[in-house]
Design an enzyme around this catalytic site. Structure first.
Site, mmCIF file in Angstrom:
data_model
loop_
_atom_site.group_PDB
_atom_site.id
_atom_site.type_symbol
_atom_site.label_atom_id
_atom_site.label_comp_id
_atom_site.label_asym_id
_atom_site.label_seq_id
_atom_site.Cartn_x
_atom_site.Cartn_y
_atom_site.Cartn_z
ATOM 1 N N HIS A 147 0.817 -1.240 0.045
ATOM 2 C CA HIS A 147 0.120 -0.208 -0.142
ATOM 3 C C HIS A 147 0.894 0.988 0.031
ATOM 4 C CE1 HIS A 147 -3.615 2.254 1.240
ATOM 5 N NE2 HIS A 147 -2.885 3.222 1.616
ATOM 6 N N GLU A 148 1.796 1.332 1.002
ATOM 7 C CA GLU A 148 2.617 2.390 0.921
ATOM 8 C C GLU A 148 3.467 2.714 -0.105
ATOM 9 O OE1 GLU A 148 2.108 4.780 3.108
ATOM 10 O OE2 GLU A 148 0.469 3.632 4.391
ATOM 11 N N HIS A 151 1.887 4.558 -2.953
ATOM 12 C CA HIS A 151 1.938 6.073 -2.531
ATOM 13 C C HIS A 151 3.480 6.540 -2.689
ATOM 14 C CE1 HIS A 151 -1.918 6.366 -0.530
ATOM 15 N NE2 HIS A 151 -1.617 5.591 0.243
#
Length: 497
Positions: A147-148, A151
């Site tokens: 997920h990160e 980003h």
């Protein structure tokens, strides 16, 4: 429930770490050296929260952001579209889940089949077995890192500096985060911001799909060393359970049938057990010469549910059977294993075809058992049949099985099970993170996704920035209340029922 020693160790460990941290920071001699040591390693500590941050991965993020600019543009634009759709879909899903929860709170029936909730609150030790915690935390950490990563790569591609990447542990829950340079983030357009904010849920969705594909392809990938489709292989038998014992199941046994229901895989095993619950108890074809009614083993009596017991309570090998003979219902106490040896399953006397050379016809005898009790004959060659008398779900919880049978003796039975279980947790948790982070809620990705979306779409219709922020605030308030209601009622459903 979670074992008390585990809770004590976790709480005691955190208290020891935090008290040590407080003592070192309050010490005149060690304070500066200790704080310098923490700062040099990117560590920060607070009650029940340990955080580590580093910039050593920034170069890797930069390389990933320069791989193929056009392909990355299409990739993160697809993520933008997915993020907007998932934000709307997550609200619909939470509303539906809330309705299902409220319905279950007012109903005594357990949810089955299509009525089961898509989203459920997970409480370790309550609805998550302690033995599965390693899978849970590993899959949760992997989902958070991916997920990160989304980003970080999206931010660098949009010319936003990444200060660092880190991981944290809150009580026992692991997670990950990226630290973005806020000034750069505020300078780019709302559409660029959306690509960054939506990249996390987009990567969670992709990871969920990838794990699901790997799960479906696992039989093909393991085909050279593991076979499937020949039955359900026993990998664990709970000690002292109904499947344990000299005539029970052992690790490595291959279950191929439950009565006349063929078992080719674990799904068949569950289906056959479920069918045995909802279907009448089958009978067995036995020669009529062995069916002379006899009450020598004990006096017959009627149970509370209306069924007949005609064997002594002390008998461990005999069972009461009922059969129809000359339009009358009769009962006989018979040795179970000897009587079932070589017999076929039947529903009535018409299903039993007598041998022409045998002068005595075969009759269909049915165990006289209580309502939810079943006699089940398990086939696991080359061993003799295992006989189970009880409530079928007890048998389901007594053994663990897998679809994968090793082709060679030196192979580990647990390798496919571990891989399959981990993939299932990744699918569940990564998908759940994609849904939850899409909700327009304070402190989640959905908050920034909604703010950027409103800035990109309402700027021509609502020119006043404060009004746009007010609209966003009320939408976030509604989304936060919806998520909080789901979590609160979900916790109540899990812990109170």
């Amino acid at each position: 429930m979670i074992p008390v020693p585990v809770v004590v160790c976790v709480l005691g460990g955190w208290c020891f770490v935090y008290l040590t941290d407080v003592l070192l920071k309050s010490s005149v001699s060690y304070r500066h050296g200790y704080e310098a040591w923490l700062g040099a390693r990117g560590l920060s500590l607070s009650p029940f929260h340990l955080r580590w941050q580093t910039s050593i991965f920034n170069r890797i993020f930069s390389r990933c952001a320069r791989i193929n600019p056009h392909a990355l543009y299409l990739w993160f634009t697809s993520g933008l579209v997915f993020g907007i759709v998932s934000m709307c879909g997550s609200v619909v899903l939470l509303v539906r889940t809330l309705q299902q929860t409220l319905h279950q709170m007012t109903s005594d029936q357990e949810p089955q089949g299509a009525n089961q909730q898509t989203l459920q609150v997970v409480v370790p030790g309550v609805n998550l077995p302690v033995s599965q915690l390693a899978y849970f935390f590993s899959a949760l950490l992997l989902s958070g890192v991916i997920h990160e990563l989304g980003h970080a790569v999206a931010a660098i591609r949009e010319q936003v500096r990444v200060n660092g990447f880190g991981v944290f542990v809150f009580v026992v829950y692991p997670g990950a985060f990226v630290d973005l340079f806020t000034t750069h983030l505020n300078l780019i357009s709302p559409v660029q911001q959306l690509r960054i904010f939506c990249a996390g849920v987009w990567h969670n969705f992709v990871l969920c799909v990838a794990a699901l594909c790997f799960l479906f392809l696992l039989p093909v990938l393991l085909f050279p060393v593991y076979s499937t489709g020949s039955g359900a292989l026993v990998t664990e038998v709970v000690q002292g359970s109904s499947a344990d014992g000299p005539r029970g199941l052992y690790v490595g046994d291959m279950v191929t049938a439950l009565e006349d229901c063929d078992v080719r895989n674990v799904d068949d095993w569950h289906s056959c057990l479920t069918a045995s619950i909802h279907s009448p108890q089958p009978g067995y074809c036995v020669s009529s010469l062995t069916l002379q009614p006899s009450w020598a083993q004990g006096r017959a009596f009627r149970r509370l549910d209306g069924s007949i017991e005609c064997c002594s309570n002390n008998s461990l090998t005999d069972l009461c059977f009922s059969f129809s003979k000359l339009q009358a219902r009769e009962f006989a106490c018979l040795p179970v294993r000897k009587m079932l040896s070589g017999s076929s399953v039947c529903r009535s006397n018409a299903d039993c075809h007598s041998n022409p050379d045998d002068q005595s016809p075969s009759l269909c005898v049915t165990p006289s058992l209580e309502n939810q009790t079943r006699l089940i004959r398990l086939t696991h060659p080359p061993n003799s049949h295992m006989l189970f008398v009880g409530y079928p779900p007890h048998l389901q919880y007594a053994v663990s099985l897998t679809n994968f049978a090793p082709r060679f003796g030196f192979l580990n039975l647990d390798l496919p099970v571990v891989t399959e279980t981990f993939c299932k947790y990744v699918v569940s948790l990564s998908g759940a993170l994609a849904v939850v982070n899409s909700v327009p809620c304070f402190a989640l990705d959905g908050q920034w996704m909604l703010s950027a979306l409103l800035e990109a779409t309402l700027i021509t219709m609502v020119r006043d920035r404060q009004r746009r922020e007010l609209i966003g605030f009320f939408l976030l308030l509604g989304g936060s209340a919806l998520l909080a209601a789901n979590v609160a009622l979900g916790l109540w459903m899990v812990t109170a029922r």
